[in-house]
Write a protein that holds these residues in place. Structure first.
Motif, short mmCIF file in Angstrom:
data_model
loop_
_atom_site.label_atom_id
_atom_site.label_comp_id
_atom_site.label_asym_id
_atom_site.label_seq_id
_atom_site.Cartn_x
_atom_site.Cartn_y
_atom_site.Cartn_z
N TRP A 1 0.81 -1.22 -0.06
CA TRP A 1 -0.01 0.01 -0.01
C TRP A 1 0.77 1.28 0.20
O TRP A 1 1.87 1.23 0.70
CB TRP A 1 -0.95 -0.03 1.36
N TYR A 2 0.32 2.24 -0.72
CA TYR A 2 0.91 3.37 -0.44
C TYR A 2 0.19 4.53 0.22
O TYR A 2 -1.21 4.38 -0.08
CB TYR A 2 1.06 4.42 -2.06
N TYR A 3 0.56 5.09 1.28
CA TYR A 3 -0.12 5.83 2.16
C TYR A 3 0.05 7.14 1.73
O TYR A 3 1.58 7.68 1.95
CB TYR A 3 0.15 5.34 3.59
N LEU A 4 -0.83 8.13 1.71
CA LEU A 4 -0.72 9.63 1.44
C LEU A 4 -1.09 10.29 2.88
O LEU A 4 -2.28 10.05 3.22
CB LEU A 4 -1.45 10.14 0.45
N LEU A 5 -0.35 10.86 3.64
CA LEU A 5 -0.63 11.85 4.68
C LEU A 5 -0.45 13.14 4.38
O LEU A 5 0.58 13.77 3.95
CB LEU A 5 0.40 11.25 5.88
N VAL A 6 -1.16 13.87 4.70
CA VAL A 6 -1.30 15.39 4.43
C VAL A 6 -1.92 16.17 5.73
O VAL A 6 -2.40 15.29 6.81
CB VAL A 6 -2.24 15.63 3.37
#
Lengths: 513, 219
Positions: A208-213
């Motif tokens: 999984w790629y996780y995008l945290l913003v």
């Protein structure tokens, strides 16, 4: 000696619960990098200020990164496409060089992200200089993007990715060339992956790629509403969906970290993977109310649950039960325990004796004069060490036993001042409540409980593992350099042994006794 | 197998260990008389060959002070050297040594005592074996499980103490890091039982906490 012990104890309780010591003022910290025996992070400010630490606990300012750049400022191309500010950098090591991406906004959303390539992160004046490779991405002030807040990821396949953006539209993704740090295909249109947020960064785990913003508003002290949110995708290009299936490009985002207690406005996530099942993350709080409301760096445990990262909390001083994940039994002094409330008969005592019935009935008729008549009694007070510790030896072994809420099973875990620490936390002492008997590593890698002196073998590193359990390691073992951790190799016999991330032997749960 | 157990039963009965007034009880299904010079530890490192002394009555309480009292009450004579068929006198009563091989990873003391019509509750069992190490081995640990409380000595040094009523759990009690000397190393233990089942198991772990293989037991 007593005075020294008392002063050490007083000092240990004087520390605030917040992690990190020293000069930790920073805004928009980069991912923390370990290089040549030191930790480094960079933040927003003139020349890109440097914070560095030898142990990860005590931090100091160490000048600015631009002092290592010929000319001492961003190059003309960056200035032309963006502006003269230096904000919110991110740094990554690729091969033997460091890529430092930094924001150079003008009048937002006209902005650029520049690249410095550095052979070393040492702030010494004699260090080799960084090379300015110019702008990597930019926004022209009209398009739906604001090219600041870079976040970089080198994925498991060796591909390098940059996400960036800050309100004014989209968070965007471009691929970089790991050899140069510049865009791999400058003509390729950036991919929009999220909207109206900032401080974006990618991490990768288990496919999984996780995008945290970061959502909310910054830069208003205790009135800032910063909070960290996330989505995940099987493809780096998205779509990044939150736990409810909402696309981050439509405003979705599962909450990762929000304000809590006296720490207001968490933002700018950065991953720290220490290996062996220990991960942490860096961030800043917009306002630390214990430090006058300034913006500060923090480092916290990173846990994983149901395929999502979870923001852990740093350990605070308190009285704990130390339970083996292997056995469910708890660490205790090797002394003869007494039941809480005193010994009780299994069946009711004689009428008027005050002894209440308890436990399962035994076969056959009750003995004459002692009918089995269980009654609810008054609460039984907790067991205090003063009630039972008079006959305890001054030096004892330690062992594992069923949790019984007995005095020899209650451990005060408290940070110790002035002895340094490790990434994100100070060293702790581990002492039986109400006594001076402290967990101590012996010269042969075994354990005992002795009076606390502050010696390195009585100082403990406590790292939370990604499953929420803890690894507990002595700062030092006399006459040994072995990286030992508290271990239930024997289910009733704790010892020290090499940490094995695949085993429950060295995993411990800390909770209320 | 059935023949072997029958022979063991006969031999136990013939040794006079079974009360004369009772019919001989069946031989334990998990034990047999030790045969041959030596027996290697099994593939998980467990020791199968032991001298076991017939149970000595004690109070059967299992707190630390009670275990110490039991050890005083049931102390072995200093010169006691286990040998098949020999007896020692403790508190005026004779107790015989038996050289046994357990068929399981653990040695079931309940089976042992019951088959001899001896008490199984409120008793202390002395056990002993010798380990042949092919070379000096440093930083190893003796790892045991016992039902119930137990005390263990390695080459005369106390190394493990477990109290309280407990199940026999593999690697429950653990010695500090010790050195096995080349050749003979003597393990002696006392297992104290309050009531119900009683057994023990023992093996060594290497410096990486893995079972130590390649050892022989020789009584």
């Amino acid at each position: 000696m007593l005075r020294k012990i008392f002063s050490l104890l007083a000092a240990s309780f004087a520390l605030p619960a917040l992690a990190l010591d020293g000069d930790v003022i920073v805004h928009d910290p980069s991912t923390i990098i370990f290089h040549d025996g030191r930790y480094y992070t960079y933040g927003t400010g003139a020349g890109i200020p440097i914070l560095t630490s030898a142990d990860g606990w005590t931090w100091n300012r160490a000048g600015s990164l631009m002092s290592a750049v010929p000319g001492g400022k961003a190059g003309p191309e960056v200035l032309a496409k963006g502006g003269n500010n230096t904000w919110a950098p991110d740094v990554i090591k690729v091969g033997d060089q460091f890529f430092v991406y930094y924001s150079a906004p003008g009048t937002q959303p006209k902005s650029a992200i520049g690249l410095l390539v550095c052979p070393t992160l040492s702030p010494e004046p004699s260090a080799d200089k960084c090379e300015d490779r110019g702008p990597v991405v930019w926004s022209d002030g009209v398009e739906d993007s604001n090219a600041i807040d870079p976040g970089v990821l080198l994925d498991p396949e060796g591909r390098l990715w940059l996400v960036y953006g800050s309100y004014f539209g989209y968070i965007r993704l471009v691929e970089l060339d790991p050899k140069t740090g510049l865009r791999r295909d400058p003509k390729r249109k950036p991919v929009n992956v999220a909207i109206n947020s900032e401080a974006a960064i990618l991490i990768h785990r288990d496919g999984w790629y996780y995008l945290l913003v970061t959502h909310g508003s910054c830069c208003q002290g205790a009135n800032s509403t910063y909070n960290i949110r996330m989505g995940r995708s099987r493809k780096v290009t998205g779509p990044y969906l939150d736990n409810m299936g909402v696309d981050m490009i439509e405003g979705g985002g599962k909450l990762f970290a929000a304000s809590r207690g006296r720490n207001i406005g968490p933002g700018h996530f950065g991953l720290l993977d220490l290996g062996d099942g220990v991960q942490k993350f860096s961030l800043h709080y917009e306002a630390d109310l214990d430090r006058g409301g300034v913006s500060v760096l923090d480092i916290r445990p990173l846990l994983w649950r149901d395929g999502w990262p979870v923001a852990g909390d740093n350990l605070v001083a308190g009285t704990y039960s130390i339970e083996s994940a292997r056995t469910g039994t708890v660490l205790e002094l090797a002394v003869q325990g007494s039941p809480v409330g005193g010994f009780r008969q299994r069946r009711g005592g004689p009428p008027g004796s005050g002894i209440l019935g308890s436990g399962p009935p035994t076969p056959g008729a009750p003995p004459a004069g002692a009918p089995f008549a269980p009654q609810i009694g008054p609460p039984i007070a907790d067991q205090e060490p003063a009630q039972v510790a008079a006959n305890w030896p001054s030096v004892t072994g330690v062992r594992l036993a069923p949790a019984m809420l007995q005095a020899q099973q209650k451990w005060v875990i408290a940070p110790v001042a002035g002895v340094g620490g490790y990434l994100g936390a100070p060293y702790f002492r581990i002492t039986i409540a109400g006594t001076e008997r402290s967990l101590t590593a012996t010269s042969r890698g075994e354990l005992e409980a002795t009076s606390f002196t502050g010696a390195p073998e009585q100082l403990w590193r406590i790292d939370q593992l990604i499953d929420g359990t803890y690894r507990i390691s002595p700062k030092a073992v006399p006459n040994s350099n072995a990286p030992w951790a508290l271990s239930a190799v024997g289910s009733s016999t704790p010892t020290l042994s090499t940490f094995d991330p695949a085993s429950d032997r060295q995993r411990w749960r800390l909770g209320a006794p | 197998m059935r023949i072997a157990l029958f022979v063991l039963s006969l031999s136990l009965a013939a040794s006079g260990l079974v009360h004369a007034q009772e019919a001989a009880r069946p031989a334990p299904t998990t034990l047999k008389r030790a045969q041959g010079d030596s027996l290697p530890v099994d593939s998980r490192g467990f020791i199968h060959r032991w001298f076991v002394l017939e149970p000595v009555p004690v109070a059967g309480r299992l707190t630390e002070p009670a275990v110490k009292e039991a050890l005083k009450l049931a102390a072995l004579p200093e010169a006691a050297q286990p040998r098949e068929g020999t007896k020692v006198t403790i508190n005026g009563a004779e107790h015989g040594w038996h050289a046994l091989d357990t068929l399981h990873y653990n040695l079931n003391l309940y089976h042992f005592a019951w088959s001899l019509s001896k008490p199984t509750s409120n008793v202390l069992f002395w056990v002993e074996t010798s380990i042949d190490a092919p070379r000096e081995m440093q930083n190893v640990r003796l790892a045991i499980g016992s039902n119930a409380a137990s005390r263990w000595w390695l080459n005369g040094e106390p190394v493990i103490a477990l109290n309280d009523d407990r199940q026999s759990v593999i690697d429950d009690g653990l010695s500090p890091r010790v050195t096995l000397r080349k050749g003979r190393n003597v393990i002696r233990a006392a297992i104290i039982n309050g009531g119900g089942a009683t057994d023990f198991c023992a093996r060594f772990l290497d410096e990486h906490d893995r079972p130590l293989l390649g050892l022989d037991t020789r009584l």
